[in-house]
Scaffold this motif. Structure first.
Motif, short mmCIF file in Angstrom:
data_model
loop_
_atom_site.label_atom_id
_atom_site.label_comp_id
_atom_site.label_asym_id
_atom_site.label_seq_id
_atom_site.Cartn_x
_atom_site.Cartn_y
_atom_site.Cartn_z
N UNK A 20 -2.51 12.20 -11.29
CA UNK A 20 -1.18 12.00 -10.70
C UNK A 20 -0.96 10.52 -10.36
N UNK A 21 -2.03 9.85 -9.98
CA UNK A 21 -1.94 8.40 -9.74
C UNK A 21 -1.49 7.70 -11.02
N UNK A 22 -2.12 8.09 -12.11
CA UNK A 22 -1.79 7.46 -13.40
C UNK A 22 -0.40 7.84 -13.89
N UNK A 23 -0.02 9.07 -13.65
CA UNK A 23 1.21 9.63 -14.21
C UNK A 23 2.46 9.20 -13.44
N UNK A 24 2.31 8.94 -12.15
CA UNK A 24 3.49 8.63 -11.31
C UNK A 24 3.30 7.30 -10.59
N UNK A 25 3.26 6.22 -11.36
CA UNK A 25 2.95 4.90 -10.77
C UNK A 25 3.97 4.47 -9.71
N UNK A 57 3.14 5.88 -6.40
CA UNK A 57 1.97 5.19 -5.85
C UNK A 57 2.37 3.83 -5.27
N UNK A 58 3.25 3.16 -5.98
CA UNK A 58 3.74 1.88 -5.43
C UNK A 58 4.42 2.06 -4.07
N UNK A 59 5.27 3.04 -3.98
CA UNK A 59 5.91 3.32 -2.69
C UNK A 59 4.86 3.48 -1.59
N UNK A 60 3.87 4.29 -1.90
CA UNK A 60 2.83 4.60 -0.91
C UNK A 60 2.10 3.32 -0.49
N UNK A 61 1.73 2.53 -1.48
CA UNK A 61 0.96 1.33 -1.19
C UNK A 61 1.81 0.28 -0.48
N UNK A 62 3.03 0.12 -0.96
CA UNK A 62 3.91 -0.86 -0.31
C UNK A 62 4.22 -0.47 1.13
N UNK A 63 4.20 0.84 1.39
CA UNK A 63 4.44 1.31 2.76
C UNK A 63 3.23 1.13 3.65
N UNK A 64 2.12 0.69 3.05
CA UNK A 64 0.93 0.48 3.87
C UNK A 64 0.14 1.76 4.14
N UNK A 67 -7.76 5.37 -8.95
CA UNK A 67 -7.21 4.85 -7.69
C UNK A 67 -7.51 3.35 -7.56
N UNK A 68 -8.71 2.97 -7.97
CA UNK A 68 -9.06 1.54 -7.91
C UNK A 68 -8.12 0.72 -8.77
N UNK A 69 -7.85 1.22 -9.96
CA UNK A 69 -6.95 0.52 -10.86
C UNK A 69 -5.56 0.37 -10.27
N UNK A 70 -5.11 1.43 -9.63
CA UNK A 70 -3.74 1.42 -9.12
C UNK A 70 -3.61 0.60 -7.84
N UNK A 71 -4.68 0.60 -7.05
CA UNK A 71 -4.54 0.01 -5.71
C UNK A 71 -5.42 -1.21 -5.52
N UNK A 72 -6.31 -1.45 -6.48
CA UNK A 72 -7.22 -2.59 -6.32
C UNK A 72 -8.42 -2.28 -5.46
#
Lengths: 299, 299, 299, 299
Positions: free
Chosen positions: C76-81, C84-91, C123-128
């Motif tokens: 789902x991380x890979x499929x719905x980037x 994931x951005x929303x989540x990460x940008x929201x902290x 998850x590492x790829x998506x969030x670093x």
């Protein structure tokens, strides 16, 4: 909201029929024919019906002056004679509910007829009179049932769900009155949890279950319909639930405009109104289908 | 809370579409193809829809001046012509709901198309006009459905659950409007108990079920969404429940800011807003998948 | 009533962690590997999670200044980037929830480890950053999971139900913090009805579901426990339900004494308290069993 | 409404017995003999019972001065000695609940007896005394159970559901007292959702579940019956639910007329009343059936 209401006696707004399916443990035996005898806890649960709840319900009905109907499998009539005595002495109606709660939809017509006649005879023996009313076990009314009921001289059935007021079922063999109810009037969905019965509902408190039946009552009162319960002594006759049934009767009596009657009395009233020409009922030609619908062949 | 609301006509805060799936007994036949004809009680339960509930609903809708949509299988259109007349005379929309409530997810595409066309033709014959709206039986919208709807000239679908406001489904064959709902808007989870339908819920009182739909309404009103029911005449059209539907309409009319409309009217409004450039909808390229996802190969 | 409460930061009485299992449609594919691609309606239902609900939840969380945790399958991380951005940008915290929501209890250990690593990498790829928290798909924590989490450097798990406060899971490979919840904190039993998911609950109104979670909150507040939701964006993130989540947060903030934190923050706090010697946790040696219990041999 | 009430000590109107089935994880092993060891989350859910809930319940019982009964499988007695110590030190009753929660209805009589004796011995070892009370695992009381209980010297059983007051079960081997309850008194239908247990209820809030038990209490108080819970520490002993149990006890103590007692104390009181001739109990000859009923042969 109701197109063709029946004029109830004395200007009552609603006909109320407390009807009980007194299955006792018949269901358990038919569901587990090889080992029902081992399942003692569920036996005890269901025997509570004829042994504890029926006397309680009959006593309560007497207190409020209300007559009720007990749809009872023939086997249960034979097996629990004291419960049947209570019912008859209380002046209540004993009606037909199969012999062993067998499913007519899974049997050939000759078997349906066999059990129908055998259970009628059991009721005749116990009460001195053949039953005039029928409710199919599991609500599994078959394509032959109208024929059989008509030829066996039944006055009415109370299995179907096609209207809010009584109507007529007509077959090649004759006519019977239908006293419809629907699933919301059954107490299984409110209260039953039992794995031997393969039935697991999140048991409600009596006041929450009563909300369902009260809503039906208020609507039927408002629009002059028919209110028929499908309750079970072992279930709604349990102590706490039965006290709420008593409160409901009190409420109805206080509100007024309620005709409390057995199913037979209601069917007779409808028949009389039809005969007198004061009521023109809906008539359904039965059965609705005699074979699989042809459109299915392509699917 | 809603990113991309549609500006409803006359500044309404919410578009309300009472939509009814008028299955009648189609489901029973498709679920029990060899012996549905034997199951008379469930037939009677489901026939209550076209025979008793539809006239009641149409009369109620007239009383409140509300137009509704009836998603009806082609077979039910053919089988219950008087119910269809009521609907059409009342000015309501007749929409597509399969032919025999067959499941498109279990059939090859050519069969899906066959039934889609056959049911469209049944509706055209009955109403003089092909349907413009579709709801997949069992909500089983397939990977081919968008193609088929577009090529058959449909304006909209109301099966999917992907948003709180209308959006656009785009396939190789064209575009249709999606009018989404979700399972909480269906009346089966609130009210249905029937073993022939293999569906056993702990039946709620109408006021408890209404809490679910009211909560959806209040939120959609607050945030300018779309409120679409998936109700069934044989179910929410039963007397007590239908009186609560009437109360709900009264409540909505009193509250104000509600645009009561058929699904077709809503879809037209959305299409017009898009064409006029006043609304930029979400557009989903369909289907989402054409084959099993590749990641599954390892599992 | 709680034997060994944790001293929460700033004297808070309860630690509250809004945690969401962002499965998206992973479940559908794993449950129907051969034909999930055909089931478009359920796809749309579940895609509502990443596409509509996540932006809404993130916006709501921002409004109230609350950080949350999203347990998300790697697929789902890979499929719905964008979600994931929303989540990460929201902290917010992105935590581990399997790769395709595969069931570790039905797989050999090497497969469990394979998917664990693959999803961590997603998850590492998506969030670093690799995730530090885990919740087993279907809650199917296995006898190897503690080992795997410890050796993979996880700080905590939030799958088990053995206490009202955090505790420690210790295996041969190391220790992790357990942040327990229980089934009443899940939103499936309150709201989900979907035959593709083989799950049929009598959908409740949001206020009735909230009563369940409020009761848990009041008790945890009173006795200084941990309140962890297992909600799903496609479910509790639907519009009407989400407005009730917002009201709940407002209520909690008004009441005071609440530490709103991500799961990671709570686990860190517990770990720090243990390291500082200010908290002596319960320690469970894992796994509880390595093979069938010997007493079963006679049965 | 109750025909044959027992005169409770000190003129109390109702006998209240808080009884807990302390299964711990026995059920999981018997349901999944080959891979229960893999299902760690459900292990943790059920271990919460002996590890967290039992100390809490015992402490709560002490606070209110109430003695309770814990029906515990022999395996759980052996496996969780500290929970058993809490129970015994609190002065509570340890009663029989099978060895591994095995189903007597699915086993030959010699196996039922084997496990009955083995579990009795486990309780004797832990407590220094053989149990005098029994509740069949899964409520699966068999056609041999009365015989076995009588010959093993049991005083009472609390599995059956045939009345609202204690009654007597009589078999060829002797007599025991039955302390009946019914399914509404169980906490599974209110609270349990767990796929490893194959049991999915729409979890209620504690106040809603309490309505069910309160209704039973009020009726039993009014008519002088017996109120027996079938609760489970891992379930009704969860924090929020347990706080409602505490409130219930407070309510009962305030209302007055309540005799709080262990099952053993109630059975002793009934036996003494029978022996003194002050109570004439209903006596059921057991078993009700020894083989399939003959009427089934035709079906």
């Amino acid at each position: 909201m109701i197109k063709n209401p029946v004029a109830w006696p004395d200007g009552a707004r609603v006909a109320v029929s407390f009807t009980w399916d007194l299955d006792a443990d018949s269901l358990l035996h038919i569901m587990h024919p090889t080992d029902s005898y081992r399942r003692v806890a569920t036996q005890s649960l269901m025997r509570y019906g004829p042994e504890v709840a029926v006397p309680r319900i009959v006593e309560m009905a007497k207190r409020y002056g209300v007559k009720m109907t007990f749809y009872t499998p023939g086997w249960s009539v034979e097996r629990y004679p004291r419960a049947i005595e209570y019912i008859l002495e209380g002046g209540h109606e004993l009606a037909h509910h199969g012999y062993l709660h067998e499913n007519p939809n899974e049997r050939p017509p000759e078997e349906e007829l066999y059990w129908l006649q055998r259970a009628s005879e059991a009721i005749r023996k116990a009460s001195g009179r053949k039953p005039v009313g029928y409710r199919a076990p599991w609500f599994k009314y078959s394509e032959h049932t109208t024929d059989f009921l008509a030829q066996e001289g039944f006055l009415y059935d109370s299995t179907l769900m096609g209207d809010d007021v009584p109507y007529v079922l007509e077959s090649a063999k004759g006519r019977i009155i239908e006293l419809p109810f629907h699933w919301a009037m059954d107490d299984y969905p409110q209260y039953i949890q039992n794995d031997d019965l393969n039935y697991l509902m999140p048991i409600k408190a009596p006041n929450q279950a009563m909300e369902v039946w009260m809503a039906e009552f208020e609507a039927m009162w408002e629009y002059r319909g028919l209110w028929v319960t499908v309750w079970h002594p072992f279930n709604s006759g349990r102590l706490a639930r039965c006290t709420h049934v008593a409160h409901l009767i009190e409420y109805m009596q206080k509100k007024g405009g309620v005709w409390f009657a057995t199913s037979e009395e209601i069917a007779h009233h409808v028949q009389k109104s039809i005969d007198a020409g004061t009521h023109r009922p809906r008539v359904d030609r039965m059965p609705y289908y005699r074979e699989p619908i042809p459109e299915l062949r392509r699917t």
